[in-house]
Design an enzyme around this catalytic site. Structure first.
Site, mmCIF file in Angstrom:
data_model
loop_
_atom_site.group_PDB
_atom_site.id
_atom_site.type_symbol
_atom_site.label_atom_id
_atom_site.label_comp_id
_atom_site.label_asym_id
_atom_site.label_seq_id
_atom_site.Cartn_x
_atom_site.Cartn_y
_atom_site.Cartn_z
ATOM 1 N N THR A 1 0.825 -1.209 0.000
ATOM 2 C CA THR A 1 0.000 0.000 0.000
ATOM 3 C C THR A 1 0.861 1.261 0.000
ATOM 4 O OG1 THR A 1 -1.735 -1.178 1.210
ATOM 5 C CG2 THR A 1 -1.833 1.229 1.191
ATOM 6 N N ASN B 1 1.024 -6.879 13.438
ATOM 7 C CA ASN B 1 1.858 -5.824 12.879
ATOM 8 C C ASN B 1 1.275 -4.447 13.157
ATOM 9 O OD1 ASN B 1 0.841 -4.333 10.222
ATOM 10 N ND2 ASN B 1 -0.043 -6.399 10.234
ATOM 11 N N ASN C 1 -7.332 0.486 -0.814
ATOM 12 C CA ASN C 1 -7.261 -0.144 0.504
ATOM 13 C C ASN C 1 -8.127 0.644 1.491
ATOM 14 O OD1 ASN C 1 -6.637 -1.435 2.849
ATOM 15 N ND2 ASN C 1 -4.440 -1.095 2.749
ATOM 16 N N CYS D 1 -7.581 -0.522 5.952
ATOM 17 C CA CYS D 1 -6.641 -0.119 6.994
ATOM 18 C C CYS D 1 -7.301 0.895 7.927
ATOM 19 C CB CYS D 1 -5.385 0.471 6.374
ATOM 20 S SG CYS D 1 -4.187 -0.788 5.913
ATOM 21 N N GLY E 1 -6.085 -14.239 3.775
ATOM 22 C CA GLY E 1 -6.237 -14.293 5.221
ATOM 23 C C GLY E 1 -5.900 -15.655 5.761
ATOM 24 N N GLY E 2 -4.699 -15.814 6.294
ATOM 25 C CA GLY E 2 -4.323 -17.054 6.945
ATOM 26 C C GLY E 2 -3.882 -18.183 6.041
ATOM 27 N N ALA F 1 0.057 -13.542 2.434
ATOM 28 C CA ALA F 1 1.012 -12.517 2.861
ATOM 29 C C ALA F 1 1.891 -13.098 3.964
ATOM 30 C CB ALA F 1 0.296 -11.248 3.320
ATOM 31 N N THR F 2 1.341 -13.213 5.177
ATOM 32 C CA THR F 2 2.135 -13.731 6.295
ATOM 33 C C THR F 2 2.647 -15.138 6.015
ATOM 34 O OG1 THR F 2 0.857 -12.378 7.830
ATOM 35 C CG2 THR F 2 2.117 -14.189 8.764
#
Length: 358
Positions: A80, A128, A193, A196, A318-319, A340-341
């Site tokens: 972003t 985060n 986005n 956020c 997500g996850g 992502a993670t």
């Protein structure tokens, strides 16, 4: 499966340090057997070698996207950006969580706790707090161009953009100008986005207000025209009726798709019962703990999308920490699935998925 390599982000360093000198030296992209073009996926006018990729995160700047493209992630989302340079929050920006199981909606009001070391990659759990930092525009435009040029045929670049202000007018203008900047820098697709922390005076995230959603999308489209495909990223919405109105507003305003979910805002405490990020009491929780909530939410979006005939593309995230999680999102109704993670702590996630699908 435990952690398979060094993670793609060094949590001991600032975002700026990771940007300049990312910890990629131990990552070796394996050779890839590309599918024949007849088997490529069609997505919003783009032809993709696969419909898996990487969601916007601290790793997905130019060098990170170049590496991820070689690692088999075909839908790449640039971190972003803002229109102006903005410093990230001071360290820490990422902490590890002591949470090995998935969250339910009943858990969201309870605090989570940190631990010193990460869980194995398939259960990785972090929180985060970066504050949506952004480097100078001259650096960003060069970096987006570098990311775009690093892609192969069959891959696509999304750029995530953000805007804020004291009024709806100011927020919409900031989103529009940042979207134009992303378009000029080379984005194939622009992701607004809205998920956020960007709260209205009522204290609700802006994506939950239909009027706000419509205003921002309309303003962006009036600025960028129809040369760029527009997506909207949202967070969790527990009320199905409210979600239906949000999705209808997104489609009516002219966006082509919806991305969900972002990390989930929760209270995170350290082992002394103090907020893990100091004065920042709430922070974004991501990784395996949010998997079930994200999957349920994508299923809900998919049902509404079909019932209301909104024709929105759905990007689910997500996850996702295991290769089979991508297919779970497809089965729930996602057109594209992003990590992502999970990708940050297992860079070979896409390669493992492609091997399983052969």
């Amino acid at each position: 499966m435990s952690s398979v390599s060094s993670p793609l982000y060094d949590i001991r360093k600032t975002f700026e340090e990771n940007f300049s000198d990312p910890p990629f030296s131990l990552i070796t992209p394996p050779s890839r057997s590309w599918p024949p073009k007849a088997q490529w996926k069609q997505f919003l006018g783009f032809s993709l070698a696969s419909n898996i990729g990487a969601a916007a995160c601290a790793v997905t700047t130019g060098k990170g996207i170049a590496l991820l493209a070689r690692l088999g992630f075909d839908v790449l989302t640039y971190k972003t950006i803002r229109r102006h340079a903005t410093p990230s929050h001071p360290l820490p920006n990422i902490v590890y969580l002591a949470k090995e199981t998935v969250l339910s909606e009943w858990d969201l009001d309870k605090p989570l706790y940190t631990q010193e070391n990460p869980l194995p990659a398939e259960k990785i759990a972090i929180s985060n707090s970066f504050g949506n930092g952004c480097l100078e525009p001259e650096i960003i435009i060069q970096d987006i161009a570098f990311a775009k040029n690093s892609l192969s045929e069959g891959q696509v670049l999304i750029v995530s953009v953000y805007g804020e202000g004291e009024s709806l007018e100011a927020i919409a203008t900031e989103f529009a100008e940042t979207a134009l900047f992303a378009q000029q820098a080379g984005a194939d697709i622009i992701e607004l986005n809205l998920s956020c922390p960007n709260l209205l005076k009522a204290g609700e995230p802006i994506y939950k207000d239909v009027e706000v959603v419509n205003k921002i999308i309309s303003r962006v489209l009036s600025r960028v025209g129809n040369r760029s495909v527009l997506l909207v990223k949202i967070g969790l919405v527990s009320d199905t009726a409210v979600l239906g109105k949000i999705l209808a507003a997104i489609a009516k305003a002219g966006a082509r798709g919806v991305s969900a979910i972002n990390s989930i805002s929760m209270r995170v405490l350290d082992q002394t019962q103090q907020p893990a990020f100091g004065k920042r009491i709430f922070s974004g929780v991501s990784g395996y703990p949010i998997y079930a909530l994200a999957l349920q939410f994508i299923n809900k979006i998919s049902q509404i999308n079909k019932e209301q005939k909104l024709n929105l593309a759905i990007l689910g995230m997500g996850g996702i920490t295991l290769p089979e999680h991508f297919n779970a999102f497809f089965n729930a109704g996602a057109d594209v699935a992003l990590s992502a993670t999970g990708m940050m702590w297992n860079p070979y996630l896409a390669s493992q998925y492609h091997q399983q699908m052969q």
